[in-house]
Design an enzyme around this catalytic site. Sequence first.
Site, PDB file in Angstrom:
ATOM      1  N   HIS A 186      34.582  39.148  36.610  1.00 52.50           N
ATOM      2  CA  HIS A 186      35.177  39.434  35.305  1.00 52.50           C
ATOM      3  C   HIS A 186      34.500  40.656  34.713  1.00 52.50           C
ATOM      4  O   HIS A 186      33.289  40.842  34.902  1.00 52.50           O
ATOM      5  CB  HIS A 186      34.998  38.228  34.362  1.00 52.50           C
ATOM      6  CG  HIS A 186      35.921  38.260  33.204  1.00 52.50           C
ATOM      7  ND1 HIS A 186      35.627  38.934  32.054  1.00 52.50           N
ATOM      8  CD2 HIS A 186      37.154  37.726  33.039  1.00 52.50           C
ATOM      9  CE1 HIS A 186      36.640  38.797  31.213  1.00 52.50           C
ATOM     10  NE2 HIS A 186      37.584  38.081  31.790  1.00 52.50           N
ATOM     11  N   ASP A 191      40.770  31.483  36.266  1.00 49.23           N
ATOM     12  CA  ASP A 191      41.878  31.366  37.219  1.00 49.23           C
ATOM     13  C   ASP A 191      41.503  30.650  38.512  1.00 49.23           C
ATOM     14  O   ASP A 191      42.380  30.332  39.311  1.00 49.23           O
ATOM     15  CB  ASP A 191      42.425  32.759  37.558  1.00 49.23           C
ATOM     16  CG  ASP A 191      43.118  33.376  36.366  1.00 49.23           C
ATOM     17  OD1 ASP A 191      43.786  32.629  35.646  1.00 49.23           O
ATOM     18  OD2 ASP A 191      42.967  34.581  36.145  1.00 49.23           O
TER      19      ASP A 191
END
Length: 434
Positions: free
Chosen positions: A311, A369
């Site tokens: 991320h 996710d």
Amino acid sequence: MTNSETKATLSFSDGSPALEMPIYKGSIGPDVIDIRKLYGSTGMFTYDPGFMSTAACNSSITYIDGDKGELLYRGYPIEQLAVNGGDFLETCYLLLNGELPTADQKKEFVATVTNHTMVHEQMQFFFRGFRRDAHPMSVLVGTVGALASFYHDSLDINDPHHREVSAIRLIAKMPTLVAMAYKYSIGQPFVYPRNDLSYSANFMHMMFSTPCEPYKTNEVLVRALDRILILHADHEQNASTSTVRLAGSSGANPFACIAAGIACLWGPAHGGANEAALSMLEEIGSVDNIPEFIAQVKDKNSGVKLMGFGHRVYKNYDPRAKLMRETCYEVLQELGLQDDPLFKLAMALEKIALEDEYFVSRKLYPNVDFYSGIVQRALGIPTALFTGIFALARTVGWIAQWKEMISDPEQKIGRPRQLFVGAPKRDVPAIDKR
Ligand code: CMC
């Protein structure tokens, strides 16, 4: 934001005059240097592809501490909101209004949203223009954008009442549109919303019931969907939110702006990662194949990434991933699928990756996710619709950020500049001279 006593000074090695720039402090998080006068004073721009060091706005909605792995909506930790903060519509109210609702405020808000769940009947003809095998994200980009042609009475962005009504319409109609996209893809009739159900239960009803058979909602599964929605509701200035803000900065109507956000979310580096993560797990197939897969990920020439990992902001475990893993466990347990091979594979993959030097040194951790696809699949949601569920949830965040931007006195049309590296001015030669 407040002015800091410290100032930043930019000096040049060629003796050009130095430039002093103000520094602003937020309530938490990094300070910012105000570079707005830089071009006027020096004729130079800053260069920051990918916005690695650029704050594009000030905001009081969502805060992420990427090093700690902390996510706050209006100051409240995501763990508290997801576990004992009420349902998704409470989170919506919080994001839109800045405070959690009282019982009366919640009742009124739920009634208002519920009042707008149906879409214009003409919309179903719009749907029928799509191929049945169209990707739901393309259907959503089209149908959400098309809402602007149905709701002319809420398009004036300078009218606070219009902004409010379009916000409510978008939050209320997204589940209807996502479910319609699904029904259309499988050739079943569209199912109208049921206003006696909660937001998430109604979505499951529109997804899974048919005119010949009602869908029996299961509280554990409804709560799981609600949690997915809460966890995805906002995430400060990510790519799709910045897209919504940039589209909105030109004065475009909210339906067009949210359609732009959906288009951006579709990409596999952003919201499309949940679909990609599940496909990846299916491709790996078994725990025995993990070492070979990890070797591919580490080989820079392979172009293979561990989807659902890494991320831009989190350099620690994404707090949403922890909650999602918990939900995954609860849902599989409820459905008697505790031995689900994909969940076992995901946990083994996570463990191996978290111990591997490649991932450790780059601070790559599971993001939201990584597990959300497994939960959604268990709820009966098809893989192609995963990103559509993300769009449904993120609509409130986009709209809250859009509303905040419109009422920000510092707001200007977004207009990034560039470092030009192409051909300088030249004359057009005649065709026989080229
Ligand atoms: N698998 C393998 N290597 C990775 C991964 C990954 N998933 N993510 C980052 N890296 C490596 C990258 O190759 C780079 O290595 P090096 O320094 O040797 O060149 C290093 O880690 C830093 O990565 P980056 O690409 O500079 O980081 P970024 O901030 O530009 O990208 C990201 C962030 C999310 C796009 C990226 O981590 C990624 O593509 N992850 C997989 C897709 C994914 O799961 N996306 C969902 C994000 S969370 C939900 C959302 O925002 O929608």
